[in-house]
Design a protein around this motif. Structure first.
Motif, PDB file in Angstrom:
ATOM      1  N   ILE A 118      -2.910   1.895   9.116  1.00  0.00           N
ATOM      2  CA  ILE A 118      -1.532   2.270   9.430  1.00  0.00           C
ATOM      3  C   ILE A 118      -1.090   3.327   8.432  1.00  0.00           C
ATOM      4  CG2 ILE A 118       0.844   1.516   9.740  1.00  0.00           C
ATOM      5  CD1 ILE A 118      -0.158  -1.291  10.260  1.00  0.00           C
ATOM      6  N   VAL A 119      -0.753   4.499   8.937  1.00  0.00           N
ATOM      7  CA  VAL A 119      -0.224   5.585   8.106  1.00  0.00           C
ATOM      8  C   VAL A 119       1.302   5.540   8.211  1.00  0.00           C
ATOM      9  CG1 VAL A 119      -0.208   8.066   7.675  1.00  0.00           C
ATOM     10  CG2 VAL A 119      -2.280   6.962   8.559  1.00  0.00           C
ATOM     11  N   GLY A 120       1.957   5.446   7.066  1.00  0.00           N
ATOM     12  CA  GLY A 120       3.398   5.223   7.078  1.00  0.00           C
ATOM     13  C   GLY A 120       3.694   3.749   7.200  1.00  0.00           C
ATOM     14  N   ALA A 121       2.942   2.941   6.464  1.00  0.00           N
ATOM     15  CA  ALA A 121       2.939   1.492   6.666  1.00  0.00           C
ATOM     16  C   ALA A 121       4.194   0.791   6.181  1.00  0.00           C
ATOM     17  CB  ALA A 121       1.717   0.879   5.977  1.00  0.00           C
ATOM     18  N   THR A 122       5.029   1.471   5.392  1.00  0.00           N
ATOM     19  CA  THR A 122       6.235   0.801   4.896  1.00  0.00           C
ATOM     20  C   THR A 122       7.430   0.963   5.834  1.00  0.00           C
ATOM     21  OG1 THR A 122       6.852   2.737   3.567  1.00  0.00           O
ATOM     22  CG2 THR A 122       5.529   1.022   2.489  1.00  0.00           C
TER      23      THR A 122
ATOM     24  N   GLY B 253      -7.002 -14.822   5.355  1.00  0.00           N
ATOM     25  CA  GLY B 253      -8.327 -14.416   5.804  1.00  0.00           C
ATOM     26  C   GLY B 253      -8.464 -12.930   6.040  1.00  0.00           C
ATOM     27  N   SER B 254      -7.343 -12.230   6.068  1.00  0.00           N
ATOM     28  CA  SER B 254      -7.382 -10.779   6.281  1.00  0.00           C
ATOM     29  C   SER B 254      -7.678 -10.048   4.976  1.00  0.00           C
ATOM     30  CB  SER B 254      -6.052 -10.284   6.851  1.00  0.00           C
ATOM     31  OG  SER B 254      -5.850 -10.755   8.165  1.00  0.00           O
ATOM     32  N   GLU B 255      -8.291  -8.884   5.109  1.00  0.00           N
ATOM     33  CA  GLU B 255      -8.486  -7.993   3.969  1.00  0.00           C
ATOM     34  C   GLU B 255      -7.438  -6.896   4.086  1.00  0.00           C
ATOM     35  OE1 GLU B 255     -12.567  -6.752   3.285  1.00  0.00           O
ATOM     36  OE2 GLU B 255     -13.259  -8.407   4.547  1.00  0.00           O
ATOM     37  N   VAL B 256      -6.548  -6.826   3.121  1.00  0.00           N
ATOM     38  CA  VAL B 256      -5.437  -5.883   3.176  1.00  0.00           C
ATOM     39  C   VAL B 256      -5.433  -5.045   1.901  1.00  0.00           C
ATOM     40  CG1 VAL B 256      -2.970  -5.569   3.502  1.00  0.00           C
ATOM     41  CG2 VAL B 256      -4.108  -7.569   4.501  1.00  0.00           C
ATOM     42  N   ARG B 257      -5.494  -3.728   2.063  1.00  0.00           N
ATOM     43  CA  ARG B 257      -5.470  -2.832   0.909  1.00  0.00           C
ATOM     44  C   ARG B 257      -4.341  -1.819   1.066  1.00  0.00           C
ATOM     45  NH1 ARG B 257      -9.475  -1.969   4.181  1.00  0.00           N
ATOM     46  NH2 ARG B 257     -10.794  -3.455   3.062  1.00  0.00           N
ATOM     47  N   ALA B 258      -3.779  -1.403  -0.037  1.00  0.00           N
ATOM     48  CA  ALA B 258      -2.694  -0.436  -0.052  1.00  0.00           C
ATOM     49  C   ALA B 258      -3.181   0.853  -0.717  1.00  0.00           C
ATOM     50  CB  ALA B 258      -1.497  -0.996  -0.802  1.00  0.00           C
ATOM     51  N   LEU B 259      -2.876   1.962  -0.074  1.00  0.00           N
ATOM     52  CA  LEU B 259      -3.273   3.264  -0.604  1.00  0.00           C
ATOM     53  C   LEU B 259      -2.078   4.202  -0.603  1.00  0.00           C
ATOM     54  CD1 LEU B 259      -6.572   3.886   1.433  1.00  0.00           C
ATOM     55  CD2 LEU B 259      -6.391   2.891  -0.868  1.00  0.00           C
ATOM     56  N   THR B 260      -2.053   5.122  -1.536  1.00  0.00           N
ATOM     57  CA  THR B 260      -1.091   6.212  -1.486  1.00  0.00           C
ATOM     58  C   THR B 260      -1.862   7.489  -1.159  1.00  0.00           C
ATOM     59  OG1 THR B 260       0.705   7.337  -2.640  1.00  0.00           O
ATOM     60  CG2 THR B 260      -1.236   6.791  -3.944  1.00  0.00           C
ATOM     61  N   ALA B 261      -1.231   8.390  -0.460  1.00  0.00           N
ATOM     62  CA  ALA B 261      -1.933   9.597  -0.023  1.00  0.00           C
ATOM     63  C   ALA B 261      -0.957  10.745   0.130  1.00  0.00           C
ATOM     64  CB  ALA B 261      -2.649   9.340   1.306  1.00  0.00           C
ATOM     65  N   GLU B 262      -1.498  11.935   0.236  1.00  0.00           N
ATOM     66  CA  GLU B 262      -0.714  13.133   0.511  1.00  0.00           C
ATOM     67  C   GLU B 262      -0.239  13.097   1.963  1.00  0.00           C
ATOM     68  OE1 GLU B 262       1.361  16.198   0.504  1.00  0.00           O
ATOM     69  OE2 GLU B 262       0.323  15.827  -1.399  1.00  0.00           O
ATOM     70  N   PHE B 263       0.984  13.567   2.201  1.00  0.00           N
ATOM     71  CA  PHE B 263       1.514  13.550   3.558  1.00  0.00           C
ATOM     72  C   PHE B 263       1.806  14.940   4.114  1.00  0.00           C
ATOM     73  CE2 PHE B 263       1.641   9.125   3.059  1.00  0.00           C
ATOM     74  CZ  PHE B 263       1.905   8.541   4.285  1.00  0.00           C
ATOM     75  N   LEU B 264       1.748  15.966   3.276  1.00  0.00           N
ATOM     76  CA  LEU B 264       2.073  17.307   3.765  1.00  0.00           C
ATOM     77  C   LEU B 264       0.959  18.319   3.536  1.00  0.00           C
ATOM     78  CD1 LEU B 264       5.835  17.580   2.700  1.00  0.00           C
ATOM     79  CD2 LEU B 264       4.918  17.091   4.963  1.00  0.00           C
TER      80      LEU B 264
ATOM     81  N   THR C  85       4.221   0.140  -0.760  1.00  0.00           N
ATOM     82  CA  THR C  85       3.092  -0.161   0.122  1.00  0.00           C
ATOM     83  C   THR C  85       2.383  -1.428  -0.341  1.00  0.00           C
ATOM     84  OG1 THR C  85       2.831   2.232   0.438  1.00  0.00           O
ATOM     85  CG2 THR C  85       1.058   0.831   1.238  1.00  0.00           C
ATOM     86  N   GLU C  86       2.264  -1.595  -1.638  1.00  0.00           N
ATOM     87  CA  GLU C  86       1.614  -2.793  -2.180  1.00  0.00           C
ATOM     88  C   GLU C  86       2.460  -4.040  -1.908  1.00  0.00           C
ATOM     89  OE1 GLU C  86      -0.814  -5.440  -3.396  1.00  0.00           O
ATOM     90  OE2 GLU C  86      -1.455  -3.330  -3.365  1.00  0.00           O
ATOM     91  N   ARG C  87       3.775  -3.922  -1.942  1.00  0.00           N
ATOM     92  CA  ARG C  87       4.627  -5.073  -1.606  1.00  0.00           C
ATOM     93  C   ARG C  87       4.419  -5.494  -0.151  1.00  0.00           C
ATOM     94  NH1 ARG C  87       8.424  -2.399  -4.992  1.00  0.00           N
ATOM     95  NH2 ARG C  87       9.489  -1.431  -3.220  1.00  0.00           N
ATOM     96  N   THR C  88       4.304  -4.491   0.738  1.00  0.00           N
ATOM     97  CA  THR C  88       4.020  -4.795   2.135  1.00  0.00           C
ATOM     98  C   THR C  88       2.668  -5.480   2.273  1.00  0.00           C
ATOM     99  OG1 THR C  88       5.320  -2.888   2.869  1.00  0.00           O
ATOM    100  CG2 THR C  88       3.759  -3.802   4.445  1.00  0.00           C
ATOM    101  N   ALA C  89       1.671  -4.979   1.542  1.00  0.00           N
ATOM    102  CA  ALA C  89       0.330  -5.567   1.585  1.00  0.00           C
ATOM    103  C   ALA C  89       0.339  -6.998   1.067  1.00  0.00           C
ATOM    104  CB  ALA C  89      -0.636  -4.711   0.765  1.00  0.00           C
ATOM    105  N   ALA C  90       1.083  -7.244  -0.009  1.00  0.00           N
ATOM    106  CA  ALA C  90       1.134  -8.589  -0.583  1.00  0.00           C
ATOM    107  C   ALA C  90       1.731  -9.591   0.406  1.00  0.00           C
ATOM    108  CB  ALA C  90       1.947  -8.561  -1.874  1.00  0.00           C
ATOM    109  N   ASP C  91       2.774  -9.169   1.118  1.00  0.00           N
ATOM    110  CA  ASP C  91       3.383 -10.026   2.129  1.00  0.00           C
ATOM    111  C   ASP C  91       2.373 -10.373   3.216  1.00  0.00           C
ATOM    112  OD1 ASP C  91       5.864 -11.063   3.702  1.00  0.00           O
ATOM    113  OD2 ASP C  91       4.914  -9.646   5.076  1.00  0.00           O
ATOM    114  N   LEU C  92       1.578  -9.402   3.629  1.00  0.00           N
ATOM    115  CA  LEU C  92       0.604  -9.628   4.695  1.00  0.00           C
ATOM    116  C   LEU C  92      -0.529 -10.536   4.233  1.00  0.00           C
ATOM    117  CD1 LEU C  92       0.465  -5.971   6.054  1.00  0.00           C
ATOM    118  CD2 LEU C  92       1.544  -7.930   7.161  1.00  0.00           C
ATOM    119  N   ARG C  93      -0.913 -10.433   2.975  1.00  0.00           N
ATOM    120  CA  ARG C  93      -1.969 -11.302   2.444  1.00  0.00           C
ATOM    121  C   ARG C  93      -1.524 -12.763   2.451  1.00  0.00           C
ATOM    122  NH1 ARG C  93      -2.076  -7.212  -1.957  1.00  0.00           N
ATOM    123  NH2 ARG C  93      -3.580  -5.608  -1.331  1.00  0.00           N
TER     124      ARG C  93
END
Length: 250
Positions: free
Chosen positions: A9-13, A55-66, A42-50
């Motif tokens: 998911i890009v723009g996951a927050t 049983g899910s593997e959830v990772r949070a990444l930051t990336a360039e958007f422009l 993004t990490e807060r969103t990932a923590a909620d999902l974990r």
């Protein structure tokens, strides 16, 4: 070996994207990569999902958007361990039309984050889907892209570009196993539309819109309006003759 369905998911927050993620992890254990501009959010969103799906593997990444090169590098890193089964491109922002009219920098920013950035991400992932020959690429557009209106024509123009791009991508992959899903939400009750709610606008719940999106992706639909009533509403608006449309305060 990881046999879980791989979702990016890009723009996951964003509110809609986060609820889509909750639906996916609630249904079954998945391998989920969340991409956001703010790593802490993004990490807060990932923590909620974990917590919701141990049983899910959830990772949070930051990336360039422009930056095109930065987007290319981010996608290359994501697919290094395998091309995802599903990619949802969900980022964007709702600008004030008046700000775009007064300030060209605001106008440029609105066009870049709502049109150029989603297209660059989609094109970067499309390259890898093409090589694999299967997968689902979903892009969130908007009903605003169906016809330019004075109240939000810069935002609408950006979403109109996404609409045409998705059509072309669907044509490109028509004979393959790659599905391209264009999602067109109507006004939805999210932090981005809080000012509309304050003005008395009737907004769809983010939960219902997310459910429509997840269902459309599972079915591989080409275009989904969320809620479905917007398909009829926008059909009418698109076909109004100019002499009628131009008298409307919309």
């Amino acid at each position: 070996m990881n046999n879980k369905q791989r979702i990016v998911i890009v723009g996951a927050t964003s509110a809609i994207a986060a609820h889509c993620a909750r639906l996916w992890v609630t249904d079954k254990a998945v391998d989920l990569t969340l991409v956001g501009r703010d790593l802490a959010r993004t990490e807060r969103t990932a923590a909620d999902l974990r917590v919701r799906s141990p049983g899910s593997e959830v990772r949070a990444l930051t990336a360039e958007f422009l930056d095109a090169a930065g987007i290319d590098a981010a996608v290359a890193a994501i697919v290094r361990d395998g091309v995802p089964d599903i990619v949802l491109i969900a980022h964007g922002m709702l600008p004030e039309q008046g700000d775009c009219e007064r300030d060209l920098a605001a106008c440029q920013s609105a066009l870049e984050i709502n049109a150029i950035s989603p297209v660059l991400y989609a094109e970067a992932f499309a390259r890898h889907f093409a090589a694999r020959g299967e997968g689902t690429l979903a892009i969130i557009g908007s009903v605003a892209g169906d016809r330019g209106r004075k109240s939000n024509y810069v935002y609408g123009a950006a979403k109109g570009l996404v609409d045409r791009y998705a059509q072309g991508l669907q044509h490109r992959f028509a004979a393959s196993g790659v599905k391209v899903v264009l999602i067109k939400p109507g006004p939805t009750d999210t932090p981005m539309t809080a000012h509309l709610k304050g003005q008395g606008a009737k907004l769809a719940s983010v939960e219902s819109v997310a459910q429509d999106i997840v269902d459309a992706i599972a079915a591989g639909k080409a275009v989904v309006y969320a809620p479905a009533k917007w398909r009829i509403i926008m059909l009418v608006i698109r076909h109004l003759p100019a002499f009628v449309f131009n008298k409307l305060n919309i």
